[in-house]
Design a protein around this motif. Structure first.
Motif, short mmCIF file in Angstrom:
data_model
loop_
_atom_site.label_atom_id
_atom_site.label_comp_id
_atom_site.label_asym_id
_atom_site.label_seq_id
_atom_site.Cartn_x
_atom_site.Cartn_y
_atom_site.Cartn_z
N THR A 73 -28.35 53.97 -21.78
CA THR A 73 -29.42 54.86 -21.32
C THR A 73 -29.59 56.05 -22.26
O THR A 73 -30.66 56.66 -22.30
N LYS A 74 -28.53 56.36 -23.01
CA LYS A 74 -28.58 57.51 -23.91
C LYS A 74 -28.42 57.11 -25.38
O LYS A 74 -28.39 57.97 -26.25
N ASN A 75 -28.32 55.80 -25.65
CA ASN A 75 -28.09 55.30 -27.01
C ASN A 75 -26.89 55.99 -27.64
O ASN A 75 -26.95 56.51 -28.77
N MET A 76 -25.79 55.97 -26.91
CA MET A 76 -24.56 56.57 -27.39
C MET A 76 -23.45 55.53 -27.43
O MET A 76 -23.41 54.60 -26.62
N VAL A 77 -22.52 55.74 -28.36
CA VAL A 77 -21.33 54.89 -28.46
C VAL A 77 -20.13 55.81 -28.55
O VAL A 77 -20.20 56.90 -29.14
N PHE A 78 -19.03 55.36 -27.95
CA PHE A 78 -17.81 56.17 -27.86
C PHE A 78 -16.62 55.36 -28.38
O PHE A 78 -16.61 54.13 -28.27
N LEU A 79 -15.64 56.08 -28.88
CA LEU A 79 -14.40 55.44 -29.29
C LEU A 79 -13.24 56.29 -28.78
O LEU A 79 -13.03 57.41 -29.25
N GLN A 80 -12.53 55.74 -27.81
CA GLN A 80 -11.33 56.39 -27.30
C GLN A 80 -10.14 55.89 -28.10
O GLN A 80 -9.90 54.67 -28.15
N MET A 81 -9.42 56.80 -28.71
CA MET A 81 -8.33 56.42 -29.60
C MET A 81 -7.01 56.97 -29.09
O MET A 81 -6.83 58.19 -29.05
N ASN A 82 -6.11 56.10 -28.67
CA ASN A 82 -4.76 56.49 -28.30
C ASN A 82 -3.90 55.27 -28.06
O ASN A 82 -4.42 54.27 -27.55
N PRO A 83 -2.62 55.33 -28.44
CA PRO A 83 -2.01 56.42 -29.17
C PRO A 83 -2.35 56.35 -30.66
O PRO A 83 -2.41 55.26 -31.25
N LEU A 84 -2.56 57.48 -31.25
CA LEU A 84 -2.91 57.53 -32.67
C LEU A 84 -1.67 57.50 -33.54
O LEU A 84 -0.60 58.00 -33.15
N LYS A 85 -1.82 56.90 -34.71
CA LYS A 85 -0.75 56.79 -35.68
C LYS A 85 -1.20 57.48 -36.98
O LYS A 85 -2.40 57.56 -37.25
N PRO A 86 -0.26 57.90 -37.82
CA PRO A 86 -0.66 58.52 -39.09
C PRO A 86 -1.56 57.62 -39.93
O PRO A 86 -2.46 58.12 -40.63
N GLU A 87 -1.36 56.31 -39.83
CA GLU A 87 -2.19 55.39 -40.62
C GLU A 87 -3.63 55.28 -40.11
O GLU A 87 -4.46 54.61 -40.73
N ASP A 88 -3.92 55.91 -39.00
CA ASP A 88 -5.30 55.98 -38.50
C ASP A 88 -6.09 57.08 -39.20
O ASP A 88 -7.31 57.20 -38.98
N THR A 89 -5.42 57.89 -40.00
CA THR A 89 -6.11 58.96 -40.72
C THR A 89 -7.17 58.38 -41.64
O THR A 89 -6.87 57.52 -42.48
N ALA A 90 -8.41 58.84 -41.48
CA ALA A 90 -9.53 58.31 -42.26
C ALA A 90 -10.78 59.08 -41.88
O ALA A 90 -10.78 59.88 -40.93
N VAL A 91 -11.86 58.81 -42.61
CA VAL A 91 -13.18 59.24 -42.19
C VAL A 91 -13.78 58.12 -41.36
O VAL A 91 -13.81 56.97 -41.81
N TYR A 92 -14.23 58.45 -40.17
CA TYR A 92 -14.79 57.46 -39.25
C TYR A 92 -16.31 57.56 -39.27
O TYR A 92 -16.88 58.65 -39.10
N PHE A 93 -16.94 56.40 -39.46
CA PHE A 93 -18.39 56.32 -39.55
C PHE A 93 -18.96 55.57 -38.35
O PHE A 93 -18.49 54.48 -38.03
N CYS A 94 -19.96 56.15 -37.75
CA CYS A 94 -20.70 55.51 -36.69
C CYS A 94 -21.72 54.56 -37.30
O CYS A 94 -22.30 54.84 -38.36
N TYR A 95 -21.97 53.44 -36.62
CA TYR A 95 -22.87 52.41 -37.14
C TYR A 95 -23.77 51.90 -36.01
O TYR A 95 -23.33 51.80 -34.85
N ALA A 96 -24.99 51.56 -36.36
CA ALA A 96 -25.89 50.94 -35.38
C ALA A 96 -26.83 49.97 -36.07
O ALA A 96 -27.31 50.24 -37.18
#
Length: 120
Positions: A73-96
């Motif tokens: 209804t709002k054209n939104m996307v979410f990403l819940q991240m847990n538990p996070l690890k050091p190797e998750d460090t990055a730039v995160y890009f949204c895509y559609a």
């Protein structure tokens, strides 16, 4: 079409973050939305996808830890991240993947990226 992502930041290992992305500029709901991430010197990799019917797909490294969802209804996307690890460090890009008219096929659009840093 514009994608605006938010929610990145610095967190300790084991912590959590929630990324959000809003798609604007089209009256159509994206057929596919998702998140990719990239570390300098590496290729951009899939984190998670979600189709307009709710079907999800995750990268192997985040399966079971991250959850993708969307609000059509709002054209939104979410990403819940847990538990996070050091190797998750990055730039995160949204895509559609979304169409802008009935007479042209859907096209790929990307957000500007948001930094996620996980300290050990």
């Amino acid at each position: 079409v514009q994608l605006q992502a938010s929610g990145g930041g610095v967190v300790q290992a084991g912590g959590s973050l929630r990324l959000s992305c809003t798609v604007s500029g089209s009256r159509f709901s994206p057929s596919l939305m998702g998140w990719y991430r990239q570390v300098p010197g590496n290729q951009r990799e899939l984190v998670a996808h979600i189709k307009d019917d709710g079907t999800t797909n995750y990268g192997d490294s985040v399966q079971g830890r991250f959850t993708i969802s969307r609000d059509n209804t709002k054209n939104m996307v979410f990403l819940q991240m847990n538990p996070l690890k050091p190797e998750d460090t990055a730039v995160y890009f949204c895509y559609a993947k979304v169409r802008t008219t009935l007479f042209r096929p859907s096209a790929d659009y990307w957000g500007q990226g948001t930094q996620v840093t996980v300290s050990s």
